[in-house]
Write an enzyme that holds these catalytic residues in place. Sequence first.
Site, mmCIF file in Angstrom:
data_model
loop_
_atom_site.group_PDB
_atom_site.id
_atom_site.type_symbol
_atom_site.label_atom_id
_atom_site.label_comp_id
_atom_site.label_asym_id
_atom_site.label_seq_id
_atom_site.Cartn_x
_atom_site.Cartn_y
_atom_site.Cartn_z
ATOM 1 N N TYR A 275 1.067 -0.888 -0.077
ATOM 2 C CA TYR A 275 0.310 -0.552 0.015
ATOM 3 C C TYR A 275 1.453 1.275 -0.275
ATOM 4 C CZ TYR A 275 -3.121 -4.021 1.869
ATOM 5 O OH TYR A 275 -3.425 -5.094 2.088
ATOM 6 N N ASP B 280 -13.233 -16.871 6.388
ATOM 7 C CA ASP B 280 -11.731 -16.726 6.004
ATOM 8 C C ASP B 280 -10.976 -16.102 7.201
ATOM 9 O OD1 ASP B 280 -9.950 -15.560 5.488
ATOM 10 O OD2 ASP B 280 -10.905 -13.840 4.247
ATOM 11 N N LYS C 185 -1.824 -17.036 6.615
ATOM 12 C CA LYS C 185 -1.030 -15.903 7.463
ATOM 13 C C LYS C 185 -0.085 -17.428 8.717
ATOM 14 C CE LYS C 185 -2.577 -11.521 7.087
ATOM 15 N NZ LYS C 185 -3.736 -11.414 6.750
HETATM 16 C C1 LIG Z 1 -4.317 -11.533 5.070
HETATM 17 C C2 LIG Z 1 -5.796 -11.787 5.113
HETATM 18 C C3 LIG Z 1 -6.551 -11.919 4.022
HETATM 19 C C4 LIG Z 1 -4.961 -11.977 2.824
HETATM 20 O O1 LIG Z 1 -3.576 -12.990 2.360
HETATM 21 P P1 LIG Z 1 -3.001 -12.328 1.745
HETATM 22 O O2 LIG Z 1 -1.536 -13.959 2.164
HETATM 23 O O3 LIG Z 1 -1.946 -10.978 2.267
HETATM 24 O O4 LIG Z 1 -3.108 -12.568 0.974
HETATM 25 C C5 LIG Z 1 -7.549 -12.514 3.338
HETATM 26 N N1 LIG Z 1 -8.318 -12.855 4.540
HETATM 27 C C6 LIG Z 1 -8.100 -11.843 5.751
HETATM 28 C C7 LIG Z 1 -9.075 -12.454 6.707
HETATM 29 C C8 LIG Z 1 -6.827 -11.642 6.335
HETATM 30 O O5 LIG Z 1 -6.104 -10.590 7.425
#
Ligand SMILES: *Cc1c(COP(=O)(O)O)cnc(C)c1O
Length: 455
Positions: free
Chosen positions: A20, A273, A303
């Site tokens: 960003y 997610d 992550k």
């Molecule tokens: C960071 C994140 C993503 C995207 O993941 P990247 O590895 O940065 O592509 C999607 N959803 C949530 C909830 C996140 O925190």
Amino acid sequence: MSSPIDLIQKLDQEHVWHPYAAMPNSDPCFPIKSASGCDIHLMDGRTLTDGMSSWWACIHGYNHPIMNQAAKDQIDKMSHMMFGGLTHEPAVSLAKTLADTLPANQTCQNENERLDKVFFSDSGSVSVEVAMKMALQYHYNLIHTGASSSTTTTTTSSRPRKSKFLTIRGGYHGDTFEAMSVCDPVNGMHHLFQSIIPEQIFCSRPEIKFDEPWDEIDIQEVSRTMEDRHDEIAAVILEPIVQGAGGMRFYSPQYLHRLRELCDEYNILLIFDEIATGFGRTGKLFAMDHAPGVLPDILCVGKALSGGFLSFAATITSLKIANVFSQGPAGVLMHGPTFMANPLACAVSNASLDILKSYDLPKMIGSIEKQLIEELEPCKESPFVQDVRVLGGIGVVEMKEPIDMKVMQSKIVEEGVWLRPFGKLLYTMPPFIIQKHELRKITKVMVSIATRRIR
Ligand SMILES: *Cc1c(COP(=O)(O)O)cnc(C)c1O
């Protein structure tokens, strides 16, 4: 003559794009040399205590000997191999461990609904793309195999009618286009790409907080929207319990119970997610475990999956969804990243899960939570603070005005900690292994910023 540090900084600003950020970049970045445990060592000799876990990921701290060893052992065998037509032990055992580890699977009575089919990919955004593709293709296949349930009306057009996603405002799901389409329309900057972003259906974000008594009013808009538009909606996608990058807000687990019921009623898939919240961050292994018995149809993790060691993610679904692909026109799920199930990433993820299992997680995160609550308490009295909230290993101070990062970032570093506020949000999600005195350092700086002792 410029020093090596100045040179790196200068070349970085000229050539390397940051998250960003503008290019060329007018905000210099701090060159780092190494990191271990909760310490980040800058090239200039200073050491910072990490309050960010490298954006939720690095839960065991940096340079963990067990993770390093797992990586070295795997490198000696192979660091990568294509996944088409070939498989390997690290991927198989990781998929099996994930399926066995999901607490929600352990109470699931229906074999068809257990989340045990794992699609590995290289980043969170991609895992979200895969989840959304799965949901669209699921409904498409149902229609085209005639296996559609009574609530799915068959259409003559080749476009599946159930082709939209319902989500709540304030979400964040990644930066690729389909993922972006379900991010908050305002802070996800939809206006920049208005004509090309797929148009989705947004409802207000939940207002009832994590530990407040439930009121049916919180889900009413979603319920009405589903009633009106269920034949357009393929799936609901949201972050369970914690909305992360979209605002750091925590909401009631009861919301998830009701959402599951509504999705079942209207033949809508549910996608969780857990890329930010998975693997212990909220004090439970997964955020959805705060709503026992609620299982999504599709789950995204990333992550902390690899303990922050490598870019890695997975989309996990059930036989119920997977089976429909086998019966559909393509017979397959049309996705396959080059670095799918990278053996090195699988090996360190297996090690990370082992380490995680060795923790007394409720105690570990419980003590971080308790300390955050106590030590952030003084922020509540500051006239500059809107709200202070803590859940598990997440501490948030929401300011009334945005924080001026051009000034504040170097002041934070001068205090010997690493925090990266955005907008009005000053927050920490430290590595789980953080010591009391290290966390105290972080909260002290947060209190100083919140009360404008540092400004
Ligand atoms: C960071 C994140 C993503 C995207 O993941 P990247 O590895 O940065 O592509 C999607 N959803 C949530 C909830 C996140 O925190």
